[in-house]
Design an enzyme around this catalytic site. Structure first.
Site, PDB file in Angstrom:
ATOM      1  N   ASP A 108      -5.877   8.671   3.599  1.00  0.00           N
ATOM      2  CA  ASP A 108      -5.850   8.875   1.952  1.00  0.00           C
ATOM      3  C   ASP A 108      -6.986   9.503   1.329  1.00  0.00           C
ATOM      4  OD1 ASP A 108      -3.478   7.680   2.066  1.00  0.00           O
ATOM      5  OD2 ASP A 108      -4.246   5.637   1.808  1.00  0.00           O
ATOM      6  N   HIS A 128       0.669  -1.141  -0.047  1.00  0.00           N
ATOM      7  CA  HIS A 128       0.085  -0.073  -0.081  1.00  0.00           C
ATOM      8  C   HIS A 128       0.823   1.372  -0.029  1.00  0.00           C
ATOM      9  CE1 HIS A 128      -3.487   2.430   1.640  1.00  0.00           C
ATOM     10  NE2 HIS A 128      -2.407   3.205   1.993  1.00  0.00           N
ATOM     11  N   GLU A 129       1.668   1.298   0.948  1.00  0.00           N
ATOM     12  CA  GLU A 129       2.811   2.439   1.016  1.00  0.00           C
ATOM     13  C   GLU A 129       3.515   2.428  -0.301  1.00  0.00           C
ATOM     14  OE1 GLU A 129       2.207   4.614   3.235  1.00  0.00           O
ATOM     15  OE2 GLU A 129       0.991   3.719   4.462  1.00  0.00           O
ATOM     16  N   HIS A 176       1.988   4.490  -2.808  1.00  0.00           N
ATOM     17  CA  HIS A 176       2.059   5.868  -2.730  1.00  0.00           C
ATOM     18  C   HIS A 176       3.302   6.332  -3.144  1.00  0.00           C
ATOM     19  CE1 HIS A 176      -1.675   6.491  -0.384  1.00  0.00           C
ATOM     20  NE2 HIS A 176      -1.305   5.730   0.546  1.00  0.00           N
TER      21      HIS A 176
END
Length: 381
Positions: free
Chosen positions: A188, A79-80, A83
């Site tokens: 987010d 997930h990170e 980003h």
């Protein structure tokens, strides 16, 4: 419940360190981004094992839950990375991804001011979890679980099987998407909201709205934590401070826009040399307002001496400055942007930079001086 929050310098602006970096273990690098885990992550594993033991669960059940947490946090890293790698396409580097008991934190150098870029970066993380959930949906008969009544389903899910493991992982990724898309900062969804509002209202007003929603959510979590789960109180404090810090940082960034380091540099400073003694520096410290000093030898900066260094060696007044000064330090150029330097000061341990102009020392800058500059700018406007 695992919570994933990606923040930039909001907390750093407030001078708050999330963790003691000495307790961090590096797992590796992906595309130049350090993946790290804090030692407190072990406490989460122990806590989950303790809860299962209290319920009388067998070893297989305990191991299933431990494995689920480890694999889920691998999803958090992905997930990170969503980003971080998207940010990289817009020229924004990521210092590291840190795993904590409350989730993952990607430390971006900055968040791009163009709303469309922030929008893509914010959506990239939840998009990764959506892809993971879709892939799991292809191998897990999710619908079949909901064909049973609640009691049968509970008994079915208690069995430590691979299919149940994947079902739990599917549900967890769906929850991560839902939670992260809550339109409140610093989730987010809050960044998505800010990006969308920025098109019409501008970055400052958009941040204020998203941060206010985030702080409101933090209050709700705090109240729920008092009655149901104390862990929510920790999450509430984190969200509240991160939202507040980001809001203040953006407001001050707007105030500092267009100003350079030379506009806030302290030029009337005391230059020490390596042969000065601690007792001499103490006299200067007590006789004026300076707390940190530049050490110069033959016209060249060789170190900095902080108030902390002085206090630590106050019992040895004859000690020479050259033996206790910090030889690793950061200098800034007088033409550097003031906001960029403020962010750098927040990340530095001493928060004190010598200022150079054409390679020559002209003064110093620290957080106190920039704060005074901001107060004067605020009063002037």
């Amino acid at each position: 419940m695992t919570i994933v929050i990606g923040i930039d310098q909001g907390l750093e602006y407030l001078g708050i360190k999330l963790v003691d970096m000495k307790g961090v273990m590096r797992l590796g690098k992906v595309s130049g981004i350090k993946i790290e885990v804090h030692w407190t992550f072990i406490l989460l594993l122990l806590w989950v094992a303790f809860l299962e033991f209290q319920k009388g669960s067998g070893l297989n059940r305990i191991l299933l839950n431990e494995a689920l947490i480890v694999v889920l946090f691998f999803c958090v890293v992905l997930h990170e990375l969503g980003h971080a790698l998207t940010a990289k396409k817009f020229g924004v580097q990521t210092k590291n991804i840190l795993l904590l008991p409350i989730g993952g934190v990607a430390t971006l150098e900055k968040m791009p001011e163009k709303p469309v870029q922030e929008l893509w970066i914010a959506l990239a993380g939840p998009a990764v979890n959506i892809i993971i959930a879709i892939l799991l949906l292809l191998v897990v008969p999710v619908r079949s679980y909901f064909n049973f009544d609640a009691i049968v389903m509970e008994e079915l899910l208690y069995e430590p099987t691979l299919q149940n493991f994947l079902f739990y992982l599917f549900i967890a990724n769906v929850m991560l998407v839902v939670f992260n898309l809550i339109p409140a900062f610093p989730m987010d969804g809050g960044r998505v909201l800010r990006a969308l509002l920025s098109f019409k209202l501008g970055r400052v007003k958009a941040t204020e709205i998203a941060a206010s929603l985030g702080q409101g959510l933090a209050v709700v979590f705090f109240v729920l934590g008092l009655f149901f789960n104390p862990f929510l109180i920790l999450i509430a404090l984190f969200i509240f401070l991160a939202a507040y810090g980001e809001n203040q940082m953006v407001k001050q960034g707007d105030l500092l826009k267009g100003y350079m380091v030379k506009d806030a540099t302290m030029t009337n400073i005391t230059q020490l040399n390596t042969q000065n003694k601690v007792k001499e520096v103490i006299a200067i410290l007590l006789g004026g307002t300076e707390k940190d000093f530049v050490v110069v030898d033959n016209g060249k900066i060789v170190g900095v001496l902080t108030q902390k260094n002085i206090i630590e060696h106050a019992k040895a007044p004859e000690t020479l400055v050259g033996s206790i000064m910090q030889t690793k330090f950061t200098t800034v150029n007088s033409s550097d942007g003031l906001m960029k330097v403020l962010q750098g000061l927040g990340r530095e341990g001493n928060g004190f930079f010598p200022v150079l102009e054409q390679g020559k020392l002209i003064g110093v800058i620290d957080t106190t001086n920039i704060s005074e500059f901001i107060l004067l700018r605020t009063a002037a406007t």
